[in-house]
Design a protein around this motif. Sequence first.
Motif, PDB file in Angstrom:
ATOM      1  N   ARG A  22     -12.924  39.668  55.646  1.00 13.34           N
ATOM      2  CA  ARG A  22     -13.757  38.701  55.436  1.00 13.34           C
ATOM      3  C   ARG A  22     -13.870  37.059  56.451  1.00 13.34           C
ATOM      4  N   ARG A  23     -12.988  37.722  58.033  1.00 13.41           N
ATOM      5  CA  ARG A  23     -13.268  36.369  58.500  1.00 13.41           C
ATOM      6  C   ARG A  23     -14.876  36.742  59.716  1.00 13.41           C
ATOM      7  N   ALA A  24     -14.558  37.855  59.581  1.00 16.11           N
ATOM      8  CA  ALA A  24     -16.370  38.826  60.374  1.00 16.11           C
ATOM      9  C   ALA A  24     -17.445  38.313  59.532  1.00 16.11           C
ATOM     10  N   HIS A  25     -17.481  38.685  58.210  1.00 14.45           N
ATOM     11  CA  HIS A  25     -18.648  37.805  57.447  1.00 14.45           C
ATOM     12  C   HIS A  25     -18.556  36.530  57.544  1.00 14.45           C
ATOM     13  N   ASN A  26     -17.144  35.604  57.519  1.00 19.21           N
ATOM     14  CA  ASN A  26     -17.491  34.455  57.946  1.00 19.21           C
ATOM     15  C   ASN A  26     -18.483  33.882  59.143  1.00 19.21           C
ATOM     16  N   ARG A  27     -17.597  34.752  60.166  1.00 20.36           N
ATOM     17  CA  ARG A  27     -19.020  33.975  61.682  1.00 20.36           C
ATOM     18  C   ARG A  27     -20.335  34.582  61.364  1.00 20.36           C
ATOM     19  N   VAL A  28     -20.557  35.882  60.142  1.00 18.94           N
ATOM     20  CA  VAL A  28     -22.414  36.401  60.694  1.00 18.94           C
ATOM     21  C   VAL A  28     -22.381  35.128  59.834  1.00 18.94           C
ATOM     22  N   LEU A  29     -22.351  34.177  58.510  1.00 20.05           N
ATOM     23  CA  LEU A  29     -22.018  33.437  58.418  1.00 20.05           C
ATOM     24  C   LEU A  29     -23.081  32.153  58.823  1.00 20.05           C
ATOM     25  N   ALA A  30     -21.889  31.828  59.791  1.00 21.44           N
ATOM     26  CA  ALA A  30     -22.201  30.799  60.519  1.00 21.44           C
ATOM     27  C   ALA A  30     -23.052  30.148  62.131  1.00 21.44           C
ATOM     28  N   ALA A  31     -22.954  31.845  62.055  1.00 19.00           N
ATOM     29  CA  ALA A  31     -24.139  32.417  63.241  1.00 19.00           C
ATOM     30  C   ALA A  31     -25.257  32.233  62.585  1.00 19.00           C
ATOM     31  N   ARG A  32     -25.823  32.055  61.215  1.00 22.74           N
ATOM     32  CA  ARG A  32     -26.666  32.806  61.311  1.00 22.74           C
ATOM     33  C   ARG A  32     -27.450  31.042  60.826  1.00 22.74           C
ATOM     34  N   ARG A  33     -25.867  30.093  60.109  1.00 19.13           N
ATOM     35  CA  ARG A  33     -26.609  28.413  59.869  1.00 19.13           C
ATOM     36  C   ARG A  33     -26.163  28.056  61.715  1.00 19.13           C
ATOM     37  N   ASP A  34     -25.893  28.387  62.467  1.00 18.51           N
ATOM     38  CA  ASP A  34     -26.099  27.491  63.563  1.00 18.51           C
ATOM     39  C   ASP A  34     -27.560  27.766  64.099  1.00 18.51           C
ATOM     40  N   LEU A  35     -28.203  29.268  64.394  1.00 19.94           N
ATOM     41  CA  LEU A  35     -29.180  29.633  64.047  1.00 19.94           C
ATOM     42  C   LEU A  35     -30.861  28.998  63.590  1.00 19.94           C
ATOM     43  N   ALA A  36     -30.534  29.086  62.455  1.00 18.29           N
ATOM     44  CA  ALA A  36     -31.431  28.029  61.721  1.00 18.29           C
ATOM     45  C   ALA A  36     -30.867  26.952  61.992  1.00 18.29           C
ATOM     46  N   ASN A  37     -30.076  25.938  62.435  1.00 18.35           N
ATOM     47  CA  ASN A  37     -30.413  24.692  62.203  1.00 18.35           C
ATOM     48  C   ASN A  37     -30.558  23.939  64.564  1.00 18.35           C
ATOM     49  N   ARG A  38     -30.444  24.868  64.897  1.00 17.42           N
ATOM     50  CA  ARG A  38     -31.495  24.826  65.871  1.00 17.42           C
ATOM     51  C   ARG A  38     -32.567  25.195  66.322  1.00 17.42           C
ATOM     52  N   GLN A  39     -32.870  26.733  65.158  1.00 14.97           N
ATOM     53  CA  GLN A  39     -34.280  25.859  65.364  1.00 14.97           C
ATOM     54  C   GLN A  39     -34.934  25.423  64.889  1.00 14.97           C
ATOM     55  N   GLY A  40     -34.556  24.050  64.222  1.00 15.65           N
ATOM     56  CA  GLY A  40     -35.438  23.371  62.793  1.00 15.65           C
ATOM     57  C   GLY A  40     -36.409  24.307  61.807  1.00 15.65           C
ATOM     58  N   PRO A  41     -36.451  23.106  60.585  1.00 14.16           N
ATOM     59  CA  PRO A  41     -36.816  23.584  59.283  1.00 14.16           C
ATOM     60  C   PRO A  41     -38.514  24.263  59.835  1.00 14.16           C
ATOM     61  N   LYS A  42     -38.833  23.786  60.704  1.00 12.04           N
ATOM     62  CA  LYS A  42     -40.615  24.243  61.445  1.00 12.04           C
ATOM     63  C   LYS A  42     -40.309  26.147  61.262  1.00 12.04           C
TER      64      LYS A  42
END
Length: 85
Positions: free
Chosen positions: A62-82
């Motif tokens: 569960r913790r590892a899955h949450n880390r994956v989701l958080a890392a993906r979220r951070d990457l998407a936020n860093r890249q921007g919508p475009k």
Amino acid sequence: MKSIVARQKPVTVLPPDLEPTAAELDAIEAEMPVISAEVELLDALIALLDRPASEFDARRIRRAHNRVLAARRDLANRQGPKEAA
């Protein structure tokens, strides 16, 4: 014992410079937190292939899955919508 070798020339000639470009290395570096989190999740799942899951294992997954989701979220936020699409 006979060895098996190709008797034909390769169909696709590989370019002599097989090194990644600077842009490709930057993209890999940006995605490294996601890659690391996914490897950690895979390690947790592989550990359960030969035994039943305990409460500790369930928490680890569960913790590892949450880390994956958080890392993906951070990457998407860093890249921007475009760039995220």
